[in-house]
Design an enzyme around this catalytic site. Sequence first.
Site: not given
Length: 405
Positions: A122, A199, A202, A225, A363
């Site tokens: 991303h 990250d 997700q 999320k 993104c």
Amino acid sequence: MSLDVAAIREQFPILKREIDGNPLIYLDNAATTQKPQCVIDALVEYYSHYNSNVHRGAHRLADEATRKFENARDIIKDFINAPKREEVIWTSGTTEGINMIANGLSKLLTSSDEVIVTGMEHHANIVTWQQACKAAGATLRTVPVTDKGELDLDAYVSLLNENTKLVAFPHVSNSLGTVNPVKWLTEQAKQFDAWVFIDGAQGIAHGNVDVQDIGCDFYAFSGHKIYGPMGIGALWGKEELLAEWPVWQTGGEMISVVTLQDATWNVLPYRLEAGTPNVGDAIAMGEAIRWFSSFDYAEVAAHEKALMARATELAKEFDGLRMIGEAEDKVGAFSFVLDQGHPADIGFLLDRQGIAIRTGDHCAQPLMARFGVPGTARMSFSIYTTIEEVEQFFKALKKVYMMLA
């Protein structure tokens, strides 16, 4: 046993909505998940009954707000198996968590240092490190992505060296759904004493995130999320690093002693939490994680696997559809293009049938360039998604395909 998806869906008011006379089929969960009633209630309760600033007040409302705010921090600590609650830092979301570490890193890098990212990031996990490297004159290197949408692990190992200062990668790709072998990636980086930033935007909603088992140094994610509000998130980092990390913002709460000439910083976690925090959303995020933690993660994983398997089966039967990303280990997100029709047109025509998906570059422009497409159509699943919704999606997509012919 399996998840009682029908019972779960009853807890989400928005899923009862209709779009142009069609029942809503919400397949944009990688962008944001919907909220169960208990999360909505937690937020309303805060503003209705004990709205107050935390830590500072000498009254009952402030005491109640502080206890619930800090309890939410404990919930997150337990959820990701962090060693200490002081290692959980409130942020506005994953992006702020990444920026917090990248900003400090720019002050710690030298011109001989290297930072490694991947080609499936991303933008938030690319641009931040680009800027940190530019500020220090350091070098940014990139792990390529294979035709299947997986990281080239041999290339990753070849990039690691004694100059590698930090490695950053996603737990799960937001556009492809690829699940990366985060523990193995971390182990390789640690052979060169590099810091590891994950990250987790997700990855967090799929359960079983254990930062101690992974062995990483930093893990960031967003509340929205994982069934919580927007505008709130958390950064976890090892205590020995966060205690000395260059401060991100200055102001109230993060200070210890202030004179007109100088200031000293507070202890963790407060040294990295300047100003009035987002109290209500933090409490609601804690409630979202408490709610999600009540499920058996093996059942959640089995449900998600069944959704992906059915989507893949139907996609392979669909003439004119090209899947983007066919990783062996894949969860949540399913991206594709049609041989006719722009992704934006696909999304618009599906919306007219009550189906919500995401279209565009997600993104992740470098990743789109890698696959030679300007963008994709992406459906993404959640705990409340049903097999019937996946099947209905492909029926609707066939109508779209005929309209675009």
